[in-house]
Design an enzyme around this catalytic site. Structure first.
Site, PDB file in Angstrom:
ATOM      1  N   VAL A  96       0.831  -1.202   0.000  1.00 33.80           N
ATOM      2  CA  VAL A  96       0.000   0.000   0.000  1.00 33.80           C
ATOM      3  C   VAL A  96       0.865   1.251   0.000  1.00 33.80           C
ATOM      4  O   VAL A  96       0.617   2.198  -0.765  1.00 33.80           O
ATOM      5  CB  VAL A  96      -0.953  -0.003   1.204  1.00 33.80           C
ATOM      6  CG1 VAL A  96      -1.731   1.307   1.281  1.00 33.80           C
ATOM      7  CG2 VAL A  96      -1.923  -1.176   1.106  1.00 33.80           C
ATOM      8  N   ALA A 139       2.468   1.773  -3.343  1.00 30.18           N
ATOM      9  CA  ALA A 139       1.503   2.277  -4.322  1.00 30.18           C
ATOM     10  C   ALA A 139       1.237   3.754  -4.109  1.00 30.18           C
ATOM     11  O   ALA A 139       1.097   4.528  -5.072  1.00 30.18           O
ATOM     12  CB  ALA A 139       0.206   1.484  -4.221  1.00 30.18           C
ATOM     13  N   TYR A 140       1.176   4.180  -2.859  1.00 26.67           N
ATOM     14  CA  TYR A 140       0.961   5.595  -2.537  1.00 26.67           C
ATOM     15  C   TYR A 140       2.117   6.453  -3.039  1.00 26.67           C
ATOM     16  O   TYR A 140       1.915   7.483  -3.690  1.00 26.67           O
ATOM     17  CB  TYR A 140       0.801   5.732  -1.026  1.00 26.67           C
ATOM     18  CG  TYR A 140       0.741   7.154  -0.519  1.00 26.67           C
ATOM     19  CD1 TYR A 140      -0.429   7.899  -0.622  1.00 26.67           C
ATOM     20  CD2 TYR A 140       1.860   7.752   0.066  1.00 26.67           C
ATOM     21  CE1 TYR A 140      -0.484   9.207  -0.152  1.00 26.67           C
ATOM     22  CE2 TYR A 140       1.807   9.053   0.535  1.00 26.67           C
ATOM     23  CZ  TYR A 140       0.636   9.775   0.416  1.00 26.67           C
ATOM     24  OH  TYR A 140       0.582  11.061   0.878  1.00 26.67           O
ATOM     25  N   VAL A 141       3.330   6.027  -2.740  1.00 24.85           N
ATOM     26  CA  VAL A 141       4.516   6.783  -3.171  1.00 24.85           C
ATOM     27  C   VAL A 141       4.570   6.868  -4.689  1.00 24.85           C
ATOM     28  O   VAL A 141       4.832   7.937  -5.262  1.00 24.85           O
ATOM     29  CB  VAL A 141       5.797   6.129  -2.602  1.00 24.85           C
ATOM     30  CG1 VAL A 141       7.044   6.731  -3.248  1.00 24.85           C
ATOM     31  CG2 VAL A 141       5.845   6.293  -1.088  1.00 24.85           C
TER      32      VAL A 141
END
Length: 219
Positions: free
Chosen positions: A127, A130-132
């Protein structure tokens, strides 16, 4: 200025609206749910409905009608949903920038995250990776576009009261920053032409917000 705020019911946005009003601007909160209207109108924001994930660029452009600037402050949230990092943090930003261009708006301020250009560690969770990636790609697309952009990259966000003191700059190291201070910096740069085409890290520091913006813009 009439300022459209994408993610208008988010934690930073709710702190931003009254600051924009106090500065003589007119915030336009773009939100997904009608039931959020009353609370936002109570802090001085006009409310327009927009579904960041499902609406298209044309809908974004309509939501931005009569606005002079756009703030992208939306995020998929800490829900563990990898897909929403793509649909909100990346695609929401891309559609916001495209919608601004269609609506004839040049000024665009994006809230990102500190150090997202740096490679993630091999043991980074799915997660967070994916955010970065989403934030990194959204920033890169904005920098490559034709808008008058400013990218703010806060460190770890806290809910502590505003301090009014920040460190702002391209090479500022990681640290904490209050959401209230992030909102203050957004309000400070929105109508500052010298902040255009700058990407700055933002953490708690020792300079008042106005002085920090002036120093960062001059460096």
């Amino acid at each position: 200025m009439r300022v459209a705020v994408v993610g208008g019911h988010g934690q930073i946005a709710r702190l931003l609206h009254p600051l924009l009003v106090a500065a003589g601007h007119h915030p336009v909160a773009l939100v997904r749910r009608e039931e959020q209207r009353t609370a936002l109108e109570a802090v001085g924001a006009e409310v327009r409905l927009l579904d960041i994930e499902n609406d298209d660029v044309a809908a974004f452009a309509r939501a931005f009608e009569d606005c002079d600037a756009v703030v992208f402050s939306a995020g998929g949230g800490p829900d563990g949903n990898v897909t929403r990092k793509q649909t909100v943090d990346l695609e929401g930003s891309l559609k916001s920038a495209a919608g601004a261009a269609v609506a004839g708006i040049r000024r665009f301020v994006q809230v990102s995250a500190i150090d997202v250009d740096q490679p993630v560690a091999p043991d980074t969770g799915e997660v967070w990776a994916a955010y970065v990636t989403a934030k990194r790609d959204a920033d890169a697309a904005l920098r490559a576009g034709a808008l008058d952009w400013t990218i703010l990259r806060p460190g770890r966000l806290t809910d502590d009261p505003a301090t009014g003191l920040v460190a702002l700059g391209a090479d500022v190291p990681r640290g904490d920053v209050t959401r209230a201070d992030v909102a203050s910096v957004i309000a400070a740069v929105i109508d500052r032409p010298e902040s255009v085409h700058h990407q700055w890290n933002l953490v708690g520091g020792e300079l008042p917000v106005a002085a920090a913006v002036a120093r960062a813009a001059a460096s």
